[in-house]
Design an enzyme around this catalytic site. Structure first.
Site, PDB file in Angstrom:
ATOM      1  N   ILE A  64      -3.742  -0.772   9.121  1.00 28.48           N
ATOM      2  CA  ILE A  64      -2.603  -0.760  10.030  1.00 28.48           C
ATOM      3  C   ILE A  64      -1.801   0.497   9.699  1.00 28.48           C
ATOM      4  O   ILE A  64      -1.368   0.686   8.565  1.00 28.48           O
ATOM      5  CB  ILE A  64      -1.731  -2.035   9.854  1.00 28.48           C
ATOM      6  N   HIS A 121      -1.586  10.372   5.975  1.00 25.12           N
ATOM      7  CA  HIS A 121      -1.232   9.409   7.027  1.00 25.12           C
ATOM      8  C   HIS A 121      -1.300   7.995   6.428  1.00 25.12           C
ATOM      9  O   HIS A 121      -2.371   7.426   6.246  1.00 25.12           O
ATOM     10  CB  HIS A 121      -2.164   9.546   8.239  1.00 25.12           C
ATOM     11  N   LEU A 122      -0.124   7.507   6.155  1.00 24.55           N
ATOM     12  CA  LEU A 122       0.027   6.198   5.520  1.00 24.55           C
ATOM     13  C   LEU A 122      -0.713   5.088   6.276  1.00 24.55           C
ATOM     14  O   LEU A 122      -0.777   5.117   7.502  1.00 24.55           O
ATOM     15  CB  LEU A 122       1.519   5.853   5.497  1.00 24.55           C
ATOM     16  N   HIS A 123      -1.259   4.126   5.568  1.00 20.54           N
ATOM     17  CA  HIS A 123      -1.890   2.975   6.214  1.00 20.54           C
ATOM     18  C   HIS A 123      -1.926   1.790   5.256  1.00 20.54           C
ATOM     19  O   HIS A 123      -2.033   1.965   4.046  1.00 20.54           O
ATOM     20  CB  HIS A 123      -3.298   3.323   6.699  1.00 20.54           C
ATOM     21  N   ILE A 124      -1.827   0.619   5.840  1.00 17.35           N
ATOM     22  CA  ILE A 124      -1.905  -0.623   5.062  1.00 17.35           C
ATOM     23  C   ILE A 124      -3.314  -1.172   5.208  1.00 17.35           C
ATOM     24  O   ILE A 124      -3.822  -1.292   6.319  1.00 17.35           O
ATOM     25  CB  ILE A 124      -0.910  -1.678   5.595  1.00 17.35           C
TER      26      ILE A 124
END
Ligand SMILES: [Zn+2]
Length: 161
Positions: A64, A121-124
Site C-alpha cells: 500500500i 517511494h514509501l510503501h506498507i
C-alpha cells in the site's frame, strides 16, 4: 531464521531485481490508469493505492503506497495516512475473503539495512501468513510462469474488493 518472522518480505524483495526502467514503478503504476492489471494495481484511491509485489515473499504479498513520491515515514500527511490505513484494512479484508490466511505481517521497511528494496517511494507491506508456511514460496525458474501466476493471484484478490 527468526528474522523472517518480523521482516518476511525482505529477502526476495531486496534481491528480486526490481525493474529500474528509469522511473519509479509505484508512480508509473498509479499514473497509468487503464492498465491496472499489467501493473498489478488492485485498488486506486485518491491519495494512495494497493498493488501486488512482483517479487513476493509469500503468495498474495501486497503493498500500500501513497500516490505522492515520498520516501520517509514522517513525510506522510495525515490525510494520506488515513487513506493508507483504510487501504491496508481493505486489502486485509479482501485477502481474508479470497485467500483465507491464518495471519498477517504488516510493516514498513525504512532504509536499506532494514530491508527496503525501494528507498524513495514509501510503501506498507501486507503479507498473508498460513500456519506452517515457513517453506511456502516455490522457486520460480521462469519469469513467464511467475507472471502467469501473479496475474491469476491478481484476479483472485480482485474479487475480494
Ligand atoms: Zn514514486
Amino acid at each position: 531464521m527468526t528474522e523472517r518472522m518480523w521482516a518476511p518480505w525482505r529477502m526476495q524483495y531486496v534481491t528480486g531485481g526490481v525493474k529500474k526502467s528509469g522511473g519509479c514503478f509505484f508512480c508509473e503504476a498509479f499514473k497509468d490508469a487503464g492498465n491496472e492489471r499489467e501493473h498489478l494495481l488492485l485498488k486506486r484511491g485518491e491519495l494512495a493505492f494497493i498493488m501486488m509485489n512482483r517479487f513476493p515473499y509469500n503468495v498474495g504479498h501486497l503493498m500500500i503506497a501513497p500516490a505522492r513520491h515520498i520516501g520517509n515515514f514522517e513525510e506522510v500527511r495525515p490525510d494520506e495516512a488515513a487513506e493508507m490505513w483504510q487501504l491496508v484494512a481493505a486489502a486485509k479484508m479482501a485477502m481474508q475473503k479470497t485467500m483465507r490466511p491464518d495471519g498477517f505481517n504488516i510493516g514498513i521497511n525504512q532504509g536499506k539495512c532494514a530491508g527496503a528494496g525501494v528507498l524513495d517511494h514509501l510503501h506498507i507491506h501486507l503479507v498473508p501468513r498460513w500456519n506452517g508456511d515457513t517453506n511456502f514460496m516455490p522457486v520460480f525458474g521462469e519469469c513467464r510462469v511467475m507472471s502467469q501466476w501473479l496475474e491469476d493471484n491478481y484476479d483472485q484478490l480482485k474479487t475480494g474488493f
